[in-house]
Design an enzyme around this catalytic site. Sequence first.
Site, mmCIF file in Angstrom:
data_model
loop_
_atom_site.group_PDB
_atom_site.id
_atom_site.type_symbol
_atom_site.label_atom_id
_atom_site.label_comp_id
_atom_site.label_asym_id
_atom_site.label_seq_id
_atom_site.Cartn_x
_atom_site.Cartn_y
_atom_site.Cartn_z
ATOM 1 N N ASN A 49 0.809 -1.217 0.000
ATOM 2 C CA ASN A 49 0.000 0.000 0.000
ATOM 3 C C ASN A 49 0.842 1.267 0.000
ATOM 4 O O ASN A 49 0.430 2.308 -0.520
ATOM 5 C CB ASN A 49 -0.964 0.002 1.191
ATOM 6 N N HIS B 43 -5.185 -4.403 10.709
ATOM 7 C CA HIS B 43 -5.514 -4.909 9.364
ATOM 8 C C HIS B 43 -6.235 -6.261 9.417
ATOM 9 O O HIS B 43 -6.144 -7.050 8.476
ATOM 10 C CB HIS B 43 -4.253 -5.030 8.501
ATOM 11 N N VAL C 21 1.017 -6.380 8.030
ATOM 12 C CA VAL C 21 0.914 -6.350 9.495
ATOM 13 C C VAL C 21 2.330 -6.328 10.061
ATOM 14 O O VAL C 21 3.127 -7.224 9.774
ATOM 15 C CB VAL C 21 0.150 -7.578 10.016
#
Length: 502
Positions: free
Chosen positions: A257, A352, A380
């Site tokens: 991301n 998450h 994570v």
Amino acid sequence: MGSGRPRSCRRLFNSLVEQGNLRLKTIVMGSLFLIFILINSFLLSSAPIGRAKKASTFIRSEWPSDDIPLGHEAFAIPKGYNAPQQVHITQGDYDGKAVIISWVTPEEPGSSKVQYGKLGHQYDLSAEGTWSNYTFCKYNSGYIHHCLLDGLEYSTKYFYKIGAGESAREFWFQTPPKIEPDAAYTFGIVGDLGQTFNSLSTLEHYMQSGGQTVLFVGDLSYADAYRDNDIGIRWDSWGRFVERNTAYQPWIWSAGNHEIDYMPDVGEIRPFKSYLNRYPTPFLASGSTNPLWYAIRRASAHIIVLSSYSPFVTYTPQWIWLRQELSKVNREQTPWLFVVMHVPMYSSNDVHFMEGESMRVAFESWFVQYKVDLIFAGHVHAYERSYRISNIHNDVSTRACFPVPDKSAPVYITVGDGGNQEGLAGKFRDPQPNYSAFREASYGHSILEIKNRTHAIYRWVRNDDGKKVPTDSVVFLNQYWASNLRQRRLKNHWWKNHIFAF
């Protein structure tokens, strides 16, 4: 008559020896089989869900989590006018006989030529690359070069030279062994790295591990934490930061991301702009239409890279490509099958939690069908390893909505603990789910050492405030080989009738 008795005794003695040898062989074979059974019971592939699950109680002390200052030696700019910097390589084809060498020249384009050969400082081969640049908000990039070296020999050390005159720089890399089922190879798994002192600790520890290629599970520089011109500057500093390793061995890239860089408030609406300009992948070699998802074969492993942030539902390009790629996997040549992505499908961390559920629904049945060995993810900021479980029979109408033991399923491993500035994801769900085998919120990296077609040794190494500490280790049994062995056991009764005869 006097000589008959000794001959008779000798025949009796030889007969006893032969019987003893046969019995000894049977005992040895039986013992080896029992040892195998004991080892197999230890292997994760046969461990029942919920057995020996562990949530580490280790509590790390303070260790710098801010980004390293730009003036630090970890970001040193090489000497010389327009000297190449941010050097990194990745696999350049499907089968490991090519590399893509990338670098940046800051002042002017310069040459995109790479000179290379099998002897240091003697370069009898050369290849010509290309260069490009881009803008991002107020930042103007340097001149980014990419050059493909193909037709390389397996298991060969190559030396290469980029740049010219006093600014030229020299490096080397080792090609993988020929693709075959018993080719031994060692992969590192690193994710969510960033550019903090924790990141430096992770990188230096990995470089001591003997790893030959990194499977990178996304989130590289974390430059998107900055604004305006500093976004590009932090992409540059990260490139120099990891060069100590990326210039010498391939990193197999996947995007996270923090590579999206979608910032419409400053006019940047093209996702992955910086990442795609800087970090090429051999996507065309595997028939992919997008550099964010692709596949390679290396040694005895078939590696599939997926994009968590690109469309993947039914009949999207990524979905169609993955279906085709899985059907092409030849486990006789590459018995080990790995998948690399950013968002984990299984995680018991509150951070998450269940973000990977939609991709799990889309792809998990395929992963079970094709007996994927391991799936690596990041995102994570902690470490976690699962048992072999699946949820492919999820049915909300019958309330069968939970993972169950599945010998054909992958092990899911989250290695999002490289060391970035956002810190650790320290809050796991309580109680620990039965599918979770080991979890800990610490920085670190993983090593996967493939021994042959049947076994691989896996280790997670914690950064204990600057020191590396091997913390979690497992012997994995190859899924394809194990499945065939189980079938042979059912069909062949010779083992039952002979091995236990002692």
